[in-house]
Design a protein around this motif. Structure first.
Motif, PDB file in Angstrom:
ATOM      1  N   ILE A   1     -32.121   4.846  35.432  1.00 60.60           N
ATOM      2  CA  ILE A   1     -31.519   6.259  35.880  1.00 60.60           C
ATOM      3  C   ILE A   1     -31.980   6.663  37.422  1.00 60.60           C
ATOM      4  CG2 ILE A   1     -31.581   8.715  35.473  1.00 60.60           C
ATOM      5  CD1 ILE A   1     -32.744   8.099  32.532  1.00 60.60           C
TER       6      ILE A   1
ATOM      7  N   SER B   1     -32.405   8.919  40.156  1.00 62.77           N
ATOM      8  CA  SER B   1     -32.501  10.243  40.041  1.00 62.77           C
ATOM      9  C   SER B   1     -32.298  10.900  41.381  1.00 62.77           C
ATOM     10  CB  SER B   1     -34.276  10.433  40.004  1.00 62.77           C
ATOM     11  OG  SER B   1     -34.479  11.863  39.845  1.00 62.77           O
TER      12      SER B   1
ATOM     13  N   GLU C   1     -32.929  15.383  32.592  1.00 61.54           N
ATOM     14  CA  GLU C   1     -33.100  14.155  32.905  1.00 61.54           C
ATOM     15  C   GLU C   1     -34.228  13.467  31.981  1.00 61.54           C
ATOM     16  OE1 GLU C   1     -35.245  12.396  36.469  1.00 61.54           O
ATOM     17  OE2 GLU C   1     -33.272  12.498  37.212  1.00 61.54           O
ATOM     18  N   ASP C   2     -35.118  14.242  31.615  1.00 63.35           N
ATOM     19  CA  ASP C   2     -36.170  13.849  30.564  1.00 63.35           C
ATOM     20  C   ASP C   2     -35.449  13.654  29.189  1.00 63.35           C
ATOM     21  OD1 ASP C   2     -38.213  13.812  32.414  1.00 63.35           O
ATOM     22  OD2 ASP C   2     -38.994  15.804  31.832  1.00 63.35           O
TER      23      ASP C   2
ATOM     24  N   ALA D   1     -33.606  10.496  29.410  1.00 67.79           N
ATOM     25  CA  ALA D   1     -34.311   9.295  29.309  1.00 67.79           C
ATOM     26  C   ALA D   1     -34.459   8.898  27.893  1.00 67.79           C
ATOM     27  CB  ALA D   1     -35.603   9.602  29.957  1.00 67.79           C
TER      28      ALA D   1
ATOM     29  N   VAL E   1     -36.108   2.191  29.557  1.00 66.77           N
ATOM     30  CA  VAL E   1     -35.482   3.069  30.510  1.00 66.77           C
ATOM     31  C   VAL E   1     -36.611   3.031  31.672  1.00 66.77           C
ATOM     32  CG1 VAL E   1     -35.184   5.645  30.837  1.00 66.77           C
ATOM     33  CG2 VAL E   1     -34.592   4.257  28.710  1.00 66.77           C
TER      34      VAL E   1
ATOM     35  N   VAL F   1     -36.810   5.514  35.475  1.00 72.84           N
ATOM     36  CA  VAL F   1     -36.252   6.653  36.331  1.00 72.84           C
ATOM     37  C   VAL F   1     -36.450   5.986  37.792  1.00 72.84           C
ATOM     38  CG1 VAL F   1     -36.270   8.722  36.945  1.00 72.84           C
ATOM     39  CG2 VAL F   1     -36.535   8.077  34.399  1.00 72.84           C
TER      40      VAL F   1
END
Length: 534
Positions: free
Chosen positions: A359, A361, A371-372, A375, A385, A387
């Motif tokens: 991801i 960010s 976003e959390d 994930a 995953v 970030v």
């Protein structure tokens, strides 16, 4: 005429069977020759009309549409084959052989002692000087001595010439061709402090430098397009030279030139070259047209350059991490925290067999507010995953290492999506498309990603997933008609949709994109396993 006979159920004598086989072969041969003639005739007809710019081809296609729809159900139909040839005329050798070859680009062949400027492109000007070319930083000039005829050209070597505001910030170079016997005031530098035996490519690292999209689209890729024909035997002369730019992109520059670059403004020595190309050629957004490149080199060849450029530094980073006393505990803790479920089932897989999802960010505008949650959903879908939160000082090799080693990249439309170039062909790229950014998302990143061989998966958000939904009435054009709002101009688009919008993903909808990406990875993996020798 071809006659069709009912097959006999009784055994035939051997000579009768052989005779029948011979007749069938002859019939198939006649049928093939007839269809070859038909296909050739269709191709010739379309070629003639394509050359003359007529619309007859479209009319003919319409006439065949109903028949072709039926015949497509017959995979071995010769008529389908004829239609296939017709629909692929852009790549058939028959047309290519008869049509005139693509003419060389303007200024491709320049005589000694002359200056040629190609100003036909709406994106960038380019000039070529051949002969005794000398730099003169004090007057922002390049001189061509012993020229065949006097000339005086001016150029700003940057690839966005239609944008007058940014072009006004680019240093203008004066190109002066000076014949023998010119007045001493116009004669140019008398001698050479540094003599080069290879050509120069002169370009600017100003403009929108600082934005990764523009750094690649306006600079790095056009530099590759322009310099590749010299096979590293070229010197880069840079206007608006930045030390940080060299630190960031020096590994790529080293793949394109065997020589150190020249800081034009601050290097007051006179550099002499047998040829100078001033300006860069650009094809399209983050794209390379292989048909216009030596050896048909395209975007995949450019990506190989990126691989070669970062390999050494990435290996060094890995060695540094292995030598760190904190490396083993950190790796063990990361493995312990990794979710283990696959698509909601209880099946467990070792981490190394899971696809890797990154991801990218964003801070500030167009951030993913949940976003959390994204994930966690990706982990439950079976991904490992990561970030990635890049900072302005994040080393490019670190970004390359993470993305080149991943199977899926997820991010919201914006300059950081340029990093899809770091993904391996065959990987998946999920781009979250906020309100009002459909066209830019497709043209700047979607289509270029497909050309690189990525599985591009767009996710267009609903108005309810935009932070604008909380600020505007439900019937406001900002939510209901972004096209009309964008028509008010770039500043409105930037203020409303680019700088003023975040997203909160509807995970029930977005999980389908995660599932698509996982299925793509699984299919790729099966193909790789099937292709491996037993």
């Amino acid at each position: 005429m071809v006659h069709h006979h009912r097959a006999s159920l009784l055994p035939l004598p051997h000579h009768t069977q052989q005779q029948q086989l011979d007749e069938e072969k002859q019939q198939q041969k006649q049928k093939a020759e007839g269809m070859k003639e038909l296909r050739g005739g269709l191709a010739d007809y379309a070629c003639r009309h394509r050359k003359h710019g007529h619309d007859a081809l479209l009319l003919m296609l319409a006439g065949f549409a109903a028949v072709s729809c039926l015949l497509l159900l017959l995979p071995n139909s010769p008529f389908s084959a004829a239609m296939d040839d017709l629909l692929q005329l852009g790549t058939t050798r028959r047309c290519d052989q008869e049509m005139a070859p693509t003419p060389p680009a303007p200024c491709a062949g320049v005589a000694d002692g002359t200056v040629c400027c190609d100003r036909t492109s709406p994106r960038a000007d380019l000039c070529v000087m051949r002969g005794d070319v000398r730099t003169h930083a004090a007057s922002n000039s390049l001189f061509l001595l012993a020229a065949a005829a006097p000339a005086d050209e001016r150029i700003r070597p940057y690839t966005r010439k239609w944008e007058s505001t940014v072009m006004s910030t680019i240093d203008e170079l004066r190109l002066r061709a000076v014949p023998d016997g010119a007045a001493s005031a116009d004669a140019g530098p008398a001698g050479c402090d540094v003599r080069h035996d290879v050509p120069a490519v002169v370009f600017s690292t100003g403009g929108y430098t600082g934005n990764v999209y523009h750094e690649f689209n306006d600079g790095i890729i056009p530099l590759y397009i322009t310099a590749r024909r010299y096979d590293r035997k070229v010197v880069f002369v840079m206007l608006e030279y930045h030390d940080w730019w060299i630190t960031k992109y020096g590994h790529i520059v080293d793949q394109l030139s065997d020589f150190p670059p020249v800081d034009f403004s601050n290097d007051t020595r006179t550099h002499c070259f047998p040829e100078a190309v001033v300006g860069l050629r650009i094809h399209d957004e983050l794209a390379i047209d292989a048909s216009r490149m030596p050896g048909n080199q395209g975007i995949l060849d450019f990506r190989q350059i990126l691989d070669d450029a970062h390999r050494g530094r990435i290996n060094a980073i890995i060695d540094e991490e292995k030598a760190s006393p904190l490396a083993a505990p950190a790796a063990a803790q990361a493995k312990k925290q990794q979710p283990r479920s696959i698509s909601g089932t209880e099946e467990l897989l070792e981490d190394e067999y899971k696809p890797r999802l990154v991801i990218v960010s964003r801070n500030g505008s167009r951030a993913i507010e949940n976003e959390d949650e994204l994930a966690r959903a990706a982990a439950r879908a079976g991904f490992r995953v990561t970030v990635l939160r890049p900072r302005p000082d994040t080393e490019l090799a670190q970004m390359y290492r993470v993305l080149n080693g991943s199977d899926v990249m997820v991010g919201v439309h914006g300059a950081a999506m340029t990093h899809f170039l770091f993904m391996r062909p065959g990987s998946a790229f999920i781009q979250v498309v906020p309100l009002g950014t459909d066209w830019a998302a497709e043209n700047y990143y979607g289509e270029p990603a497909r050309r690189l061989g990525l599985r591009y998966i767009p996710y267009k958000i609903l108005p309810s997933e935009s932070s604008l939904f909380r600020r505007y009435a439900r019937d406001d054009p900002v939510l209901t008609d972004p096209v009309a709002v964008n028509a008010k101009g770039w500043q409105v688009t930037k203020k409303v949709y680019l700088d003023g919008q975040n997203v909160r993903l509807d995970m029930a909808r977005f999980r389908r994109r995660l599932s698509d990406a996982y299925d793509h990875w699984a299919a790729q993996r099966r193909r790789q396993q099937q292709s491996q020798p037993l």
